[in-house]
Design a protein around this motif. Structure first.
Motif, short mmCIF file in Angstrom:
data_model
loop_
_atom_site.label_atom_id
_atom_site.label_comp_id
_atom_site.label_asym_id
_atom_site.label_seq_id
_atom_site.Cartn_x
_atom_site.Cartn_y
_atom_site.Cartn_z
N SER A 141 40.62 47.08 47.37
CA SER A 141 40.92 46.33 46.14
C SER A 141 40.05 45.09 46.00
O SER A 141 39.83 44.60 44.89
N ALA A 182 43.46 35.09 47.49
CA ALA A 182 44.22 35.07 46.24
C ALA A 182 44.33 33.65 45.69
O ALA A 182 44.20 33.42 44.48
N MET A 193 44.09 49.16 42.33
CA MET A 193 43.60 47.97 41.65
C MET A 193 42.97 48.33 40.30
O MET A 193 43.25 47.71 39.27
N THR A 230 46.85 44.08 36.26
CA THR A 230 46.14 43.37 37.34
C THR A 230 44.95 42.64 36.76
O THR A 230 44.41 43.01 35.71
N ASN A 231 44.54 41.57 37.46
CA ASN A 231 43.35 40.82 37.06
C ASN A 231 42.49 40.56 38.29
O ASN A 231 42.72 41.13 39.35
N SER A 235 44.20 39.79 41.50
CA SER A 235 45.12 40.81 42.01
C SER A 235 44.54 41.57 43.19
O SER A 235 45.28 42.12 44.00
N VAL A 273 45.71 39.96 46.26
CA VAL A 273 47.15 40.12 46.40
C VAL A 273 47.49 41.53 46.89
O VAL A 273 48.30 41.71 47.80
N LEU A 274 46.84 42.53 46.30
CA LEU A 274 47.07 43.91 46.71
C LEU A 274 46.63 44.13 48.15
O LEU A 274 47.30 44.82 48.92
#
Length: 259
Positions: free
Chosen positions: A19, A153, A235, A244-245, A248, A251-252
């Motif tokens: 991701s 993140a 993602m 998602t941006n 993200s 975060v993923l």
């Protein structure tokens, strides 16, 4: 040393794949179709490479030294990502072509390194301690990966994205150098080499298909690979439907490491 080497190398790979790299490409203008193609081609290249290499990997004399060189040779991919961060005004076509071309070579290198990683423990770990050491390695990788992903993140969400990623890519390059140094520092004893050689008797495909653990786990492993393939593009799937941006990706990655 084994835990450190795995920590340095796997963290570096995390920063150039999954991701994280999807978010980086999306942030720099690549579309979902291009990224899906990128991931599909890379996975196919790795599968073919591992299939071919597995036929003659036992003939390679110095697995440890070869692994060290393979780890260091992936610096080229970080160099390409750093170049995109620094020279951000180039066209998306050039960015994609650069990452795609250097990435294919890196995927071949990673496939070779993955094959070697299955043989490495026989050279550097007493098999009686293998379970404990690999278990500890998994815990260390999960915790460290989660912390780095959380930091990523935060910084990508609060500061200029490419500037933040430039720092993480530089960090990734340093990790590869550290993994290279640890690999070269291994003391591979003669007795361990003999143990490795005696534990890998010559076989063929027919004998492999008769091996019950292999046949029993074949279908589950194929299903696991299918699921892993879907998870690897979550993602991009999330981006295409607007949930998602750019932040993200980290975060993923953190959620994957935690689980």
């Amino acid at each position: 040393k084994y835990i450190l080497e795995c920590l340095f190398y796997n963290t570096a790979v995390m920063l150039m794949s999954g991701s994280v790299i999807q978010a980086f490409l999306l942030e720099n203008g690549a579309n979902e179709t291009a990224i899906s193609l990128y991931l599909s081609v890379f996975q196919m290249v790795q599968v073919v490479t591992m299939l071919i290499l597995s036929m003659f990997v036992d003939k390679i004399k110095n697995i440890v030294k070869a692994s060290a060189l393979l780890a260091l040779s992936q610096l080229g991919f970080f160099a390409a990502l750093i170049a995109i961060c620094v020279f951000n005004n180039v066209t998306i076509t050039f960015k994609y072509a650069l990452v795609f071309s250097v990435g294919i070579l890196t995927s071949i290198i990673q496939a070779c390194k993955n094959i070697f990683s299955y043989k490495m423990p026989y050279f550097v770990i007493r098999m009686s301690r293998y379970g404990r050491i690999t278990g500890m390695t998994g815990v260390v990788l999960g915790v460290t990966g989660s912390l780095i992903s959380a930091a990523m993140a935060y910084f990508t969400g609060n500061y200029n994205y490419n500037l933040a990623m430039l720092c993480f890519f530089l960090f990734g390059g340093i990790l590869l150098v550290l993994a290279f140094c640890v690999l070269l520092s291994y003391d591979v004893s003669k007795s361990q080499q003999n143990n490795e050689e005696s534990s890998n008797k010559k076989g063929n495909v027919k004998e492999l298909l008769k091996y019950k653990p292999f046949t029993a786990l074949l279908i589950p492993n194929l299903l696991r690979g299918f699921c892993s393939g879907i998870m690897s593009v979550c993602m991009t799937i999330g981006f295409s439907i607007g949930i998602t941006n750019s932040s993200s990706g980290a975060v993923l990655s953190m959620l994957m490491q935690l689980s």
